[in-house]
Design a protein around this motif. Structure first.
Motif, PDB file in Angstrom:
ATOM      1  N   ALA A 127       0.825  -1.212   0.000  1.00  0.00           N
ATOM      2  CA  ALA A 127       0.000   0.000   0.000  1.00  0.00           C
ATOM      3  C   ALA A 127       0.853   1.253   0.000  1.00  0.00           C
ATOM      4  CB  ALA A 127      -0.931  -0.003   1.206  1.00  0.00           C
ATOM      5  N   ALA A 132      -0.512   5.227  -0.578  1.00  0.00           N
ATOM      6  CA  ALA A 132      -1.626   5.327   0.364  1.00  0.00           C
ATOM      7  C   ALA A 132      -1.148   6.010   1.643  1.00  0.00           C
ATOM      8  CB  ALA A 132      -2.181   3.944   0.683  1.00  0.00           C
ATOM      9  N   ASP A 136      -5.297   6.263   5.542  1.00  0.00           N
ATOM     10  CA  ASP A 136      -5.993   5.422   4.564  1.00  0.00           C
ATOM     11  C   ASP A 136      -5.610   3.958   4.750  1.00  0.00           C
ATOM     12  OD1 ASP A 136      -7.616   4.839   2.367  1.00  0.00           O
ATOM     13  OD2 ASP A 136      -5.898   4.878   1.016  1.00  0.00           O
ATOM     14  N   ARG A 137      -4.335   3.700   5.031  1.00  0.00           N
ATOM     15  CA  ARG A 137      -3.881   2.322   5.254  1.00  0.00           C
ATOM     16  C   ARG A 137      -4.550   1.718   6.487  1.00  0.00           C
ATOM     17  NH1 ARG A 137       2.418   3.121   5.293  1.00  0.00           N
ATOM     18  NH2 ARG A 137       1.934   5.303   4.930  1.00  0.00           N
ATOM     19  N   PHE A 139      -7.576   2.543   7.910  1.00  0.00           N
ATOM     20  CA  PHE A 139      -9.011   2.302   7.775  1.00  0.00           C
ATOM     21  C   PHE A 139      -9.350   1.316   6.663  1.00  0.00           C
ATOM     22  CE2 PHE A 139      -9.282   6.338  10.144  1.00  0.00           C
ATOM     23  CZ  PHE A 139     -10.206   5.966  11.106  1.00  0.00           C
ATOM     24  N   THR A 140      -8.530   1.232   5.631  1.00  0.00           N
ATOM     25  CA  THR A 140      -8.864   0.348   4.510  1.00  0.00           C
ATOM     26  C   THR A 140      -8.155  -1.000   4.562  1.00  0.00           C
ATOM     27  OG1 THR A 140      -7.123   1.315   3.122  1.00  0.00           O
ATOM     28  CG2 THR A 140      -9.317   2.322   3.013  1.00  0.00           C
ATOM     29  N   ILE A 141      -7.069  -1.092   5.356  1.00  0.00           N
ATOM     30  CA  ILE A 141      -6.314  -2.344   5.408  1.00  0.00           C
ATOM     31  C   ILE A 141      -6.266  -2.919   6.825  1.00  0.00           C
ATOM     32  CG2 ILE A 141      -4.081  -3.428   5.003  1.00  0.00           C
ATOM     33  CD1 ILE A 141      -3.579  -1.338   2.830  1.00  0.00           C
ATOM     34  N   PRO A 144      -9.966  -3.585   8.659  1.00  0.00           N
ATOM     35  CA  PRO A 144     -10.687  -4.789   8.214  1.00  0.00           C
ATOM     36  C   PRO A 144      -9.978  -6.091   8.568  1.00  0.00           C
ATOM     37  CG  PRO A 144     -10.653  -3.126   6.485  1.00  0.00           C
ATOM     38  CD  PRO A 144      -9.706  -2.653   7.551  1.00  0.00           C
TER      39      PRO A 144
END
Length: 229
Positions: A127, A132, A136-137, A139-141, A144
């Motif tokens: 990422a 990124a 962003d890293r 919340f998106t990686i 999850p």
């Protein structure tokens, strides 16, 4: 509800508020510590891990005593607050929130640490090459991939605080509507031989704890199925 009196309901809501507030703050504050423990190569991290795990083996009354000393009017924290014109934190709701956070520390840090370690850093490196941002890293990686760890941390800390007795009694006392939680109310009922009231309030705590455990098992299975799909 379950034959509870207004006073019993008050202690239940204080307990619920305490568990919710302390757990939310603890999860937010402990995430960076858990991330560091999961990825640091510092040889001395075992000392930090031992300190985090101390509440697992330390008697609740011992921890409550030292917190009472520190947060009281002559303690480091309480004395400082008194010197700047504020009130010390012993026998207050804020005081038992802080105490609950210390006492539930391993129940939050260890699940998050395991989740972060399982996620690995390879995906973050990829990422990063795609430009990124750190936020962003996360919340998106990270979030999850670590959601089961966050869920476990939240439920375990909440349930642990929900039934705490000795530490809260030491640092918070038995003030109705402020620091009197359900476990203390049960003890008071037993002392006065009011077993009917003690049973009613105990039943509420048992059912609440069982529901929390059912929730975590159900959501963990759901996340596992979704992840496999």
């Amino acid at each position: 509800m379950f034959g509870l009196t207004e006073a019993d309901l008050s202690t239940f809501w204080v307990t619920l508020k305490l568990a919710t507030v302390s757990t939310l703050i603890l999860v937010i504050l402990c995430a960076p510590l858990a991330w560091w423990l999961a990825h640091t190569r510092w040889k001395g991290k075992v000392v930090v891990e031992a300190l985090v795990a101390m509440p697992l083996v330390m008697p609740p009354t011992v921890m409550g005593f030292y917190l009472l000393v520190w947060l009281g009017p002559r303690g480091w924290v309480g004395g400082f607050l008194e010197s700047i014109g504020l009130h010390h934190l012993a026998f207050t709701f804020t005081g038992i929130v802080l105490g609950s956070m210390f006492f539930s520390l391993p129940f939050v840090v260890q699940p998050l640490q395991n989740a972060f370690a399982s996620a690995g850093i390879r995906v973050l490196e990829v990422a990063n090459t795609l430009k990124a941002s750190p936020l962003d890293r996360f919340f998106t990686i990270i979030l999850p991939l670590s959601r089961r760890g966050f869920l476990s941390a939240f439920v375990l800390s909440f349930a642990h605080t929900f039934g705490e007795f000795g530490m809260i009694l030491m640092i918070g006392g038995n003030i109705p509507g402020e620091t009197k939680v359900a476990s203390i109310a049960i003890y008071d009922h037993v002392e006065t031989l009011n077993y009917t009231a003690a049973h009613s309030l105990s039943l509420v705590l048992v059912l609440s704890s069982f529901s929390l455990l059912m929730l975590i098992f159900f959501l963990n299975r759901r996340f596992k199925v979704v992840g496999a799909a």
